[in-house]
Design a protein around this motif. Sequence first.
Motif, PDB file in Angstrom:
ATOM      1  N   LEU A   9       0.816   2.168  -2.369  1.00 58.29           N
ATOM      2  CA  LEU A   9       0.054   0.826  -1.303  1.00 58.29           C
ATOM      3  C   LEU A   9      -0.732  -0.219  -1.292  1.00 58.29           C
ATOM      4  O   LEU A   9      -1.000  -1.218  -0.752  1.00 58.29           O
ATOM      5  CB  LEU A   9      -1.294   2.088  -1.566  1.00 58.29           C
ATOM      6  N   MET A  10      -1.161  -0.768  -2.447  1.00 54.31           N
ATOM      7  CA  MET A  10      -1.487  -1.757  -2.928  1.00 54.31           C
ATOM      8  C   MET A  10      -0.561  -2.879  -2.855  1.00 54.31           C
ATOM      9  O   MET A  10      -0.635  -4.148  -2.316  1.00 54.31           O
ATOM     10  CB  MET A  10      -2.124  -1.838  -4.368  1.00 54.31           C
ATOM     11  N   LEU A  11       0.569  -3.123  -3.550  1.00 49.02           N
ATOM     12  CA  LEU A  11       1.562  -3.455  -3.457  1.00 49.02           C
ATOM     13  C   LEU A  11       2.139  -3.823  -2.231  1.00 49.02           C
ATOM     14  O   LEU A  11       2.922  -4.356  -1.395  1.00 49.02           O
ATOM     15  CB  LEU A  11       2.958  -2.830  -4.367  1.00 49.02           C
ATOM     16  N   ALA A  12       1.891  -3.033  -1.542  1.00 51.24           N
ATOM     17  CA  ALA A  12       3.239  -2.416  -0.411  1.00 51.24           C
ATOM     18  C   ALA A  12       1.559  -3.462   0.190  1.00 51.24           C
ATOM     19  O   ALA A  12       2.732  -3.919   1.718  1.00 51.24           O
ATOM     20  CB  ALA A  12       3.003  -1.211   0.308  1.00 51.24           C
ATOM     21  N   ARG A  13       0.461  -2.711   0.546  1.00 51.75           N
ATOM     22  CA  ARG A  13      -0.219  -4.334   1.763  1.00 51.75           C
ATOM     23  C   ARG A  13      -0.269  -5.195   1.268  1.00 51.75           C
ATOM     24  O   ARG A  13      -0.046  -6.230   1.590  1.00 51.75           O
ATOM     25  CB  ARG A  13      -2.143  -3.766   1.337  1.00 51.75           C
ATOM     26  N   ARG A  14       0.314  -5.696   0.125  1.00 54.20           N
ATOM     27  CA  ARG A  14       0.646  -6.932  -0.426  1.00 54.20           C
ATOM     28  C   ARG A  14       1.666  -7.827   0.091  1.00 54.20           C
ATOM     29  O   ARG A  14       1.364  -9.272   0.579  1.00 54.20           O
ATOM     30  CB  ARG A  14       0.188  -7.494  -1.526  1.00 54.20           C
ATOM     31  N   GLU A  15       2.184  -6.894   0.285  1.00 59.38           N
ATOM     32  CA  GLU A  15       3.541  -7.443   0.696  1.00 59.38           C
ATOM     33  C   GLU A  15       3.351  -7.217   2.531  1.00 59.38           C
ATOM     34  O   GLU A  15       4.624  -7.234   2.874  1.00 59.38           O
ATOM     35  CB  GLU A  15       4.819  -6.348  -0.339  1.00 59.38           C
ATOM     36  N   GLY A  16       2.623  -6.968   2.870  1.00 55.18           N
ATOM     37  CA  GLY A  16       3.069  -6.997   4.428  1.00 55.18           C
ATOM     38  C   GLY A  16       3.990  -5.919   4.748  1.00 55.18           C
ATOM     39  O   GLY A  16       4.081  -5.557   6.142  1.00 55.18           O
ATOM     40  N   ILE A  17       4.014  -4.996   4.420  1.00 55.15           N
ATOM     41  CA  ILE A  17       4.268  -3.751   4.603  1.00 55.15           C
ATOM     42  C   ILE A  17       3.660  -2.570   5.322  1.00 55.15           C
ATOM     43  O   ILE A  17       2.835  -2.619   4.482  1.00 55.15           O
ATOM     44  CB  ILE A  17       5.479  -2.650   3.649  1.00 55.15           C
ATOM     45  N   ASP A  18       3.419  -2.197   6.305  1.00 53.49           N
ATOM     46  CA  ASP A  18       2.560  -1.493   6.834  1.00 53.49           C
ATOM     47  C   ASP A  18       3.166   0.080   7.178  1.00 53.49           C
ATOM     48  O   ASP A  18       2.688   1.116   7.659  1.00 53.49           O
ATOM     49  CB  ASP A  18       2.402  -2.365   8.307  1.00 53.49           C
ATOM     50  N   GLY A  19       4.342   0.856   6.480  1.00 53.35           N
ATOM     51  CA  GLY A  19       5.294   2.188   6.348  1.00 53.35           C
ATOM     52  C   GLY A  19       6.561   1.801   7.764  1.00 53.35           C
ATOM     53  O   GLY A  19       7.074   2.732   7.498  1.00 53.35           O
ATOM     54  N   GLY A  20       6.560   1.066   8.565  1.00 53.83           N
ATOM     55  CA  GLY A  20       7.617   0.781   9.192  1.00 53.83           C
ATOM     56  C   GLY A  20       8.546   0.617   9.023  1.00 53.83           C
ATOM     57  O   GLY A  20       8.374  -0.518   7.719  1.00 53.83           O
ATOM     58  N   ASN A  21       9.746   1.150   8.568  1.00 52.73           N
ATOM     59  CA  ASN A  21      11.353   1.984   7.946  1.00 52.73           C
ATOM     60  C   ASN A  21      11.582  -0.275   7.664  1.00 52.73           C
ATOM     61  O   ASN A  21      11.268  -1.052   8.189  1.00 52.73           O
ATOM     62  CB  ASN A  21      12.011   2.192   8.093  1.00 52.73           C
ATOM     63  N   GLY A  22      12.489   0.146   6.722  1.00 48.26           N
ATOM     64  CA  GLY A  22      13.159  -0.948   6.593  1.00 48.26           C
ATOM     65  C   GLY A  22      12.831  -2.146   4.820  1.00 48.26           C
ATOM     66  O   GLY A  22      13.902  -1.849   4.342  1.00 48.26           O
ATOM     67  N   GLU A  23      11.750  -2.739   5.240  1.00 45.93           N
ATOM     68  CA  GLU A  23      11.109  -3.310   3.432  1.00 45.93           C
ATOM     69  C   GLU A  23      11.291  -2.602   2.840  1.00 45.93           C
ATOM     70  O   GLU A  23      10.443  -1.025   2.593  1.00 45.93           O
ATOM     71  CB  GLU A  23      10.403  -4.094   3.877  1.00 45.93           C
TER      72      GLU A  23
END
Lengths: 236, 236
Positions: B163-177
Amino acid sequence: MRVGHARFDDRIFDETSRGSANSTIRTGPMTLLLRAQKMIRFASKQIIFHEDDPADAVFLFASGTVGQYRFLPNGRRLVAGFLFPGDFAGLSFGERYSLTAQSIAPTSAYSLPRAELNLLCSHSTALQTDLVCLLKQELVSEREAHLPMLHQAAHARVARLLLMLARREGIDGGNGEAVQLTMTRGDIADYLGISVETVCRSFTKLKEEGLIASSSPDRIWIKNMARLSSLGEGQD
Amino acid sequence: MRVGHARFDDRIFDETSRGSANSTIRTGPMTLLLRAQKMIRFASKQIIFHEDDPADAVFLFASGTVGQYRFLPNGRRLVAGFLFPGDFAGLSFGERYSLTAQSIAPTSAYSLPRAELNLLCSHSTALQTDLVCLLKQELVSEREAHLPMLHQAAHARVARLLLMLARREGIDGGNGEAVQLTMTRGDIADYLGISVETVCRSFTKLKEEGLIASSSPDRIWIKNMARLSSLGEGQD
DNA sequence: CGTCGGTTTGAGAGCCTTCAATTCTCGTGG
DNA sequence: CCACGAGAATTGAAGGCTCTCAAACCGACG
């Protein structure tokens, strides 16, 4: 020498009467500023400030013990740390407190409105430098306290807490003085991240192995500082 | 596992390119100051600064990944945290670094001698205010990162890291990245305080339960952000 | 004397670690 | 182009540690 329901006098800050006891005595600008403020007294188990409330004051504690905590969504309580005479609270928060502070024992504190502190800081570089220094110290001591515990077994965490409390009271392992545990087993468990039962079993094991001794649950003598240290510091 | 005692001499200096790769949002005085400094480049696995060395520089990272760590007496490595583009290092240390910083991937950083920073701070209240702000942020984010982990099970800690890494990359759960894991399983284990094997088993379990998916060990897609969040945040 | 909160001990289940073996990945050299 | 090798990642099995649930103990206080 402190007994159960001792009164809170000002000898806490009388440096001559404490000898080598407390290593946290500071005389920086921030300390001097806070000591000039009005003192507030809290009975045991009182809320000093609450998570999510506007963070509009800072505190310097003069006596007693305070726990800072918050809750996980599942209801478990995280105790972030304990505050003792000479410790500050509230310096590191943003708009709102991110922790709840509650007195564990009867406590007294100097308090200063945050707006006032900000104003004073903007006029005094010495005060602001001191603030930077305090924040660094808080950061370092929090790292030293929490990081190793993530990697340590339960009894090592208990040993680490005892060492922290002993150092604060100036106990170097020379017999005589006992570490006073002002917090409950539940507080300790929520601080160390283990269950109350495991805290108890760890104390029992440390006693059985002769590292500590105790007359009552809240008075611990360190009988073997060398082994307690190596346990707490992580020397396997 | 212990890394050799590489020193500052091992640095690769490269003043020619001042890459614009940095997508940092922050534009405080400290950031602006650091970005005006010389950029240094590090290959992977290089020591940026070493524990116990004089803390005579601060860093702002522009690209890559850095791990900060130290060792317990028993040889276990504690990874205090990972640093990414936009993160500072060295602001909170005293006379000497209390951690070793090592590049995990090829990294570039702006660097400023500490003596120079102190001088500039004493002449600029804006800079000093920004420093206070950065220290507060570091304190809060470290509390948020480490405290809950003390009370969480292994798979919850892994979820928290993702979650920490995802937030940092601006990934909100929307698929793709996909979340890119630049660090090894060993780095993750030493950061979370669990064994490498448990890290693997946690990833496997998260995959089996459909919370994440992965094509290779270092690329993770978050398939069910809601459940991953509740796991990582501690909602039982 | 009885209650209540806190502490301690016991038993069983589940999680995590260690040790060991296998698979995967990727750069290197034939 | 492919085989090889080293390091990393993954999986398996056994054992130890910690958690939960339960019960007994203790001291303070009305």
